[in-house]
Write a protein that holds these residues in place. Structure first.
Motif, PDB file in Angstrom:
ATOM      1  N   ARG A 298      19.444  -6.843  -0.784  1.00 43.31           N
ATOM      2  CA  ARG A 298      18.352  -6.418   0.105  1.00 43.31           C
ATOM      3  C   ARG A 298      18.033  -4.936  -0.121  1.00 43.31           C
ATOM      4  O   ARG A 298      16.872  -4.533  -0.091  1.00 43.31           O
ATOM      5  CB  ARG A 298      18.723  -6.665   1.566  1.00 43.31           C
ATOM      6  N   HIS A 299      19.072  -4.157  -0.328  1.00 42.62           N
ATOM      7  CA  HIS A 299      18.856  -2.730  -0.576  1.00 42.62           C
ATOM      8  C   HIS A 299      18.083  -2.532  -1.881  1.00 42.62           C
ATOM      9  O   HIS A 299      17.121  -1.748  -1.930  1.00 42.62           O
ATOM     10  CB  HIS A 299      20.207  -2.023  -0.636  1.00 42.62           C
ATOM     11  N   LEU A 300      18.494  -3.231  -2.928  1.00 41.62           N
ATOM     12  CA  LEU A 300      17.790  -3.111  -4.216  1.00 41.62           C
ATOM     13  C   LEU A 300      16.333  -3.539  -4.087  1.00 41.62           C
ATOM     14  O   LEU A 300      15.433  -2.887  -4.621  1.00 41.62           O
ATOM     15  CB  LEU A 300      18.482  -3.960  -5.292  1.00 41.62           C
ATOM     16  N   ALA A 301      16.105  -4.635  -3.356  1.00 38.87           N
ATOM     17  CA  ALA A 301      14.730  -5.119  -3.190  1.00 38.87           C
ATOM     18  C   ALA A 301      13.877  -4.070  -2.480  1.00 38.87           C
ATOM     19  O   ALA A 301      12.730  -3.801  -2.892  1.00 38.87           O
ATOM     20  CB  ALA A 301      14.731  -6.425  -2.398  1.00 38.87           C
ATOM     21  N   ALA A 302      14.425  -3.471  -1.438  1.00 36.90           N
ATOM     22  CA  ALA A 302      13.664  -2.453  -0.702  1.00 36.90           C
ATOM     23  C   ALA A 302      13.356  -1.265  -1.605  1.00 36.90           C
ATOM     24  O   ALA A 302      12.245  -0.722  -1.592  1.00 36.90           O
ATOM     25  CB  ALA A 302      14.446  -2.004   0.526  1.00 36.90           C
ATOM     26  N   LEU A 303      14.339  -0.874  -2.412  1.00 42.40           N
ATOM     27  CA  LEU A 303      14.127   0.250  -3.335  1.00 42.40           C
ATOM     28  C   LEU A 303      13.053  -0.082  -4.369  1.00 42.40           C
ATOM     29  O   LEU A 303      12.196   0.750  -4.675  1.00 42.40           O
ATOM     30  CB  LEU A 303      15.433   0.576  -4.063  1.00 42.40           C
ATOM     31  N   ILE A 304      13.120  -1.286  -4.907  1.00 43.87           N
ATOM     32  CA  ILE A 304      12.142  -1.683  -5.927  1.00 43.87           C
ATOM     33  C   ILE A 304      10.728  -1.652  -5.341  1.00 43.87           C
ATOM     34  O   ILE A 304       9.805  -1.114  -5.942  1.00 43.87           O
ATOM     35  CB  ILE A 304      12.488  -3.093  -6.484  1.00 43.87           C
ATOM     36  N   VAL A 305      10.588  -2.222  -4.143  1.00 48.53           N
ATOM     37  CA  VAL A 305       9.266  -2.241  -3.506  1.00 48.53           C
ATOM     38  C   VAL A 305       8.786  -0.823  -3.219  1.00 48.53           C
ATOM     39  O   VAL A 305       7.634  -0.463  -3.484  1.00 48.53           O
ATOM     40  CB  VAL A 305       9.319  -3.080  -2.207  1.00 48.53           C
ATOM     41  N   GLN A 306       9.703  -0.013  -2.723  1.00 50.12           N
ATOM     42  CA  GLN A 306       9.345   1.367  -2.372  1.00 50.12           C
ATOM     43  C   GLN A 306       8.950   2.169  -3.611  1.00 50.12           C
ATOM     44  O   GLN A 306       7.935   2.870  -3.621  1.00 50.12           O
ATOM     45  CB  GLN A 306      10.545   2.008  -1.675  1.00 50.12           C
ATOM     46  N   LEU A 307       9.740   2.073  -4.666  1.00 54.96           N
ATOM     47  CA  LEU A 307       9.460   2.861  -5.873  1.00 54.96           C
ATOM     48  C   LEU A 307       8.195   2.381  -6.579  1.00 54.96           C
ATOM     49  O   LEU A 307       7.438   3.183  -7.131  1.00 54.96           O
ATOM     50  CB  LEU A 307      10.662   2.796  -6.827  1.00 54.96           C
ATOM     51  N   ALA A 308       7.982   1.058  -6.538  1.00 54.55           N
ATOM     52  CA  ALA A 308       6.782   0.529  -7.197  1.00 54.55           C
ATOM     53  C   ALA A 308       5.511   0.976  -6.474  1.00 54.55           C
ATOM     54  O   ALA A 308       4.431   1.023  -7.075  1.00 54.55           O
ATOM     55  CB  ALA A 308       6.844  -1.000  -7.245  1.00 54.55           C
ATOM     56  N   ALA A 309       5.636   1.307  -5.180  1.00 54.26           N
ATOM     57  CA  ALA A 309       4.454   1.677  -4.400  1.00 54.26           C
ATOM     58  C   ALA A 309       4.143   3.170  -4.471  1.00 54.26           C
ATOM     59  O   ALA A 309       3.113   3.613  -3.958  1.00 54.26           O
ATOM     60  CB  ALA A 309       4.655   1.268  -2.941  1.00 54.26           C
ATOM     61  N   LEU A 310       5.018   3.948  -5.082  1.00 51.93           N
ATOM     62  CA  LEU A 310       4.758   5.393  -5.152  1.00 51.93           C
ATOM     63  C   LEU A 310       3.510   5.650  -6.010  1.00 51.93           C
ATOM     64  O   LEU A 310       3.296   4.977  -7.018  1.00 51.93           O
ATOM     65  CB  LEU A 310       5.966   6.108  -5.778  1.00 51.93           C
ATOM     66  N   PRO A 311       2.701   6.634  -5.625  1.00 47.54           N
ATOM     67  CA  PRO A 311       1.483   6.900  -6.417  1.00 47.54           C
ATOM     68  C   PRO A 311       1.817   7.525  -7.767  1.00 47.54           C
ATOM     69  O   PRO A 311       2.855   8.170  -7.929  1.00 47.54           O
ATOM     70  CB  PRO A 311       0.706   7.882  -5.526  1.00 47.54           C
ATOM     71  N   ASP A 312       0.910   7.325  -8.720  1.00 48.05           N
ATOM     72  CA  ASP A 312       1.078   7.944 -10.042  1.00 48.05           C
ATOM     73  C   ASP A 312       0.918   9.455  -9.917  1.00 48.05           C
ATOM     74  O   ASP A 312       0.235   9.946  -9.014  1.00 48.05           O
ATOM     75  CB  ASP A 312       0.007   7.442 -11.008  1.00 48.05           C
ATOM     76  N   ASP A 313       1.507  10.201 -10.842  1.00 41.90           N
ATOM     77  CA  ASP A 313       1.262  11.643 -10.900  1.00 41.90           C
ATOM     78  C   ASP A 313      -0.229  11.881 -11.146  1.00 41.90           C
ATOM     79  O   ASP A 313      -0.856  11.186 -11.956  1.00 41.90           O
ATOM     80  CB  ASP A 313       2.069  12.272 -12.044  1.00 41.90           C
ATOM     81  N   ALA A 314      -0.755  12.891 -10.463  1.00 41.94           N
ATOM     82  CA  ALA A 314      -2.201  13.125 -10.548  1.00 41.94           C
ATOM     83  C   ALA A 314      -2.602  13.800 -11.854  1.00 41.94           C
ATOM     84  O   ALA A 314      -3.595  13.444 -12.488  1.00 41.94           O
ATOM     85  CB  ALA A 314      -2.659  13.961  -9.370  1.00 41.94           C
ATOM     86  N   GLU A 315      -1.825  14.800 -12.264  1.00 34.97           N
ATOM     87  CA  GLU A 315      -2.224  15.587 -13.432  1.00 34.97           C
ATOM     88  C   GLU A 315      -1.842  14.870 -14.727  1.00 34.97           C
ATOM     89  O   GLU A 315      -0.700  14.425 -14.879  1.00 34.97           O
ATOM     90  CB  GLU A 315      -1.512  16.943 -13.411  1.00 34.97           C
ATOM     91  N   PRO A 316      -2.760  14.767 -15.646  1.00 32.80           N
ATOM     92  CA  PRO A 316      -2.377  14.171 -16.929  1.00 32.80           C
ATOM     93  C   PRO A 316      -1.405  15.080 -17.685  1.00 32.80           C
ATOM     94  O   PRO A 316      -1.551  16.305 -17.643  1.00 32.80           O
ATOM     95  CB  PRO A 316      -3.711  14.040 -17.665  1.00 32.80           C
ATOM     96  N   ALA A 317      -0.424  14.503 -18.299  1.00 29.98           N
ATOM     97  CA  ALA A 317       0.517  15.292 -19.089  1.00 29.98           C
ATOM     98  C   ALA A 317      -0.177  15.739 -20.375  1.00 29.98           C
ATOM     99  O   ALA A 317      -1.061  15.053 -20.884  1.00 29.98           O
ATOM    100  CB  ALA A 317       1.735  14.444 -19.420  1.00 29.98           C
ATOM    101  N   LEU A 318       0.240  16.884 -20.877  1.00 25.20           N
ATOM    102  CA  LEU A 318      -0.363  17.398 -22.107  1.00 25.20           C
ATOM    103  C   LEU A 318       0.132  16.581 -23.298  1.00 25.20           C
ATOM    104  O   LEU A 318       1.323  16.320 -23.431  1.00 25.20           O
ATOM    105  CB  LEU A 318       0.017  18.859 -22.306  1.00 25.20           C
ATOM    106  N   ALA A 319      -0.793  16.186 -24.143  1.00 26.27           N
ATOM    107  CA  ALA A 319      -0.410  15.420 -25.319  1.00 26.27           C
ATOM    108  C   ALA A 319       0.242  16.338 -26.341  1.00 26.27           C
ATOM    109  O   ALA A 319      -0.296  17.407 -26.653  1.00 26.27           O
ATOM    110  CB  ALA A 319      -1.643  14.753 -25.936  1.00 26.27           C
TER     111      ALA A 319
END
Lengths: 161, 435
Positions: free
Chosen positions: B300-321
């Protein structure tokens, strides 16, 4: 007239066995107790089964009140199992031979379980679980014998009066 | 009851056969062996119904019985007065007992004659300790302590890649588990795919299991933990034999060919099934009832972590190539089949499904524009990818794809450049062909 046990059944019943005796109390509740020794009479028409008075109090009270008796005996290594039933059982005096038979049965049972992978030292443990200091002997003449080996044929009648 | 049913759980694992005494309506006693006495809850047990036996005939007519169970190691006997309530022929309890019976049957050499017809549920009215003068068996290792150690080793995981890396390694520290895998439910809900594994010669990352098949599939379909304590010859429960679609290319599950103990625990978050944690051992009875409890909490703990981490927003700034040297050498032939999104590199199967589709999209985008930097957000909007609107598992699919590439085709790599951002790295030129 009771059932005449076959020589094979007699040999089986005097071999290495896990045994339990069942009865039904006056209140209708079934009860069970592990038995710790078995002696087949020479005429192969009756058996004496041994159990601990303290461990089998409910079974003994039920039998004293007139319950029918059932004995299930199973070879741990093969699961070959017989069930024998009789309308009544009677207490008989416990002899030195009964004590010896009980000690022999318990030791053989423990040794067989050890060979089957149960914990080492089980024979000694079982001697503590099933002591011979308060043995009761019950004699009964089976009315019916069943093959109780697990499987679809369990319950097949082998002999009856 | 003076004795709790919970305290008898070691007696209810099928290590030593139980017996059940019943009475026929005319008062004739019957005693029979019970293959399985299963702990249901603090007031109920279930007995396996395998044959139309005298026991069954008796309890249907007179629903009172006595069950004698034995504690392994101490050999203390306990007698349970029980009242028959009902028989279940499907559902979680039935499926659990069916799986566990396969292990018990194999241990007792009776595999061919043991098939579960039903789970007979009894209320436990009284428990008698037949041997009060004997000492109880030594307590098993504390499962709560094992769980605490596992959590301590898991530590803080702020992204799914780290979680996938640590979730199984932590089990080795906490529970001494040497073989395990983490499988997540796919977008269709009909299969699971392996995201990480521990202790196998091949990682099996990407291997799929159909829902309902094998121990992992049963645990997922029923959302129940399933534990088999003994080696089973019942192939129904051999995890290795089950794949989502036998006709399509597949990655074999890396599991042991001959496990003696197995456990599959659902990863659930609320009502939502995320996946299954599977562990196995070459030892008999490796997982106790208490281990099962602890692993359910961990799941249950792993499932909650997976759901939580998957819902985090992407970083806004594009990384430099970073400047990249042009790939050199003979081109890799990458072939794509649209019907199942499978990708082959130089004729070797690499991946299929959503992960295959993602890879093909990235490689084509790179071929067309030279782009190497991508973000999850654009993939979610890309109509070429078969992603559902919700619960797309995109992040875990990218982890799976990156791992599969690292194992099978290191000339193509996905490097993480931020949360929700990654870079395509190519060490060889590519020749793309849609088949």
């Amino acid at each position: 007239m009771s059932v005449l046990l076959t020589p094979d059944q007699t040999a089986f019943l005097q071999g290495t066995l896990s045994m339990n005796v069942g009865a039904v109390g006056r209140d209708g509740w079934p009860c069970v107790c592990r038995a710790q020794g078995l002696v087949v009479a020479r005429d192969r028409r009756s058996l004496t089964v041994l159990l601990s008075a303290s461990r089998g109090r409910a079974v003994l009270e039920s039998l004293d009140a007139g319950s029918a008796i059932t004995l299930v005996a199973s070879r741990p290594a093969t699961h070959a199992t017989l069930q024998l039933k009789a309308a009544r059982a009677a207490r008989v005096g416990v002899s030195a031979a009964h004590h010896a038979a009980s000690a022999r049965c318990v030791a053989a049972f423990g040794a067989e379980l050890e060979t089957l992978g149960y914990a080492a030292g089980l024979s000694a443990t079982l001697a503590g679980v099933l002591p011979t200091d308060d043995l009761v002997a019950l004699r009964f003449a089976p009315d019916i014998v069943f093959d109780q080996t697990p499987g679809p044929d369990a319950g097949r009648v082998l002999a009856h009066t | 009851m003076n004795i709790s049913l919970e305290s008898l759980r070691p007696c209810l694992d099928g290590a030593i056969p139980a017996v059940v005494a019943t009475a026929s309506p005319d008062g004739t006693p019957n005693v029979a062996y019970a293959s399985q006495v299963h702990y249901v809850d603090s007031e109920h047990v279930a007995l396996s119904f395998q044959f139309f036996s005298k026991t069954r005939e008796n309890v249907l007519a007179h629903p009172y019985a006595q069950v004698q169970v034995i504690e392994p190691k101490s050999f203390r006997h306990f007698r349970l007065k029980v009242h028959y309530l009902r028989t279940e022929t499907s559902g979680p309890l039935f499926e659990y007992m069916k799986a566990q019976l396969a292990g018990i049957a194999a241990r007792s050499g009776m595999a061919k004659v043991f098939a579960l017809r039903g789970a007979d549920v009894y209320r436990v009215l009284d428990i008698e300790n037949v041997d009060p003068r004997l000492l109880p068996a030594p307590a098993p290792p504390d499962a709560l302590l094992k769980l605490r150690r596992t959590f301590a080793h898991l530590g803080a995981c702020d992204d799914l890649t780290r979680l996938a890396d640590r979730a199984l390694a932590a089990l080795a520290h906490g529970f001494g588990i040497r073989h395990a895998l983490l499988a997540l439910l796919d977008e269709t809900g009909g299969a699971l795919y392996t995201l990480a594994s521990l202790g196998y010669s091949a990682s099996g990352v990407g291997a799929e299991v159909a829902l309902g098949e094998g121990l992992i599939g049963v645990a997922a379909r029923e959302a129940i933990p399933v534990r088999i304590n003994y080696h089973t010859g019942d192939y129904t429960y051999h995890a290795a034999l089950y794949v989502a679609d036998p006709a399509s290319p597949r990655i074999p599950l890396p599991v042991l060919a001959d496990p003696h103990s197995q456990i599959a625990v659902p990863l659930t978050h609320g009502e939502y099934l995320v996946g299954v944690l599977y562990a196995e051992s070459e030892e008999n009875a490796f997982f106790s009832h208490a281990d099962e409890d602890a692993l359910v909490v961990y799941g249950r703990h792993l499932a909650a972590l997976i759901v939580q981490l998957a819902a985090l927003p992407d970083d806004a700034e594009p990384a430099l190539a970073a400047p990249a040297p042009a790939p050199s050498g003979a081109p890799l032939a990458v072939r794509y089949f649209a019907h199942d999104h499978s990708v082959f590199v130089d004729n070797d199967y690499l991946i299929k499904g959503v992960a295959g589709s993602i890879l093909w999209t990235l490689l084509n985008e790179h071929a067309a524009s030279g782009r190497r930097d991508f973000c999850n957000r654009e993939l979610r909007r890309d109509p070429r990818l078969p992603l559902p609107d919700f619960g797309d598992n995109l992040e875990t699919r990218l982890i799976l794809l990156a791992r599969r590439l690292a194992e099978r085709c290191p000339q193509i790599a996905l490097e993480k450049t931020g949360r929700g951002r990654f870079r395509l790295e190519l060490a060889r030129p590519l020749q793309l062909n849609a088949g």
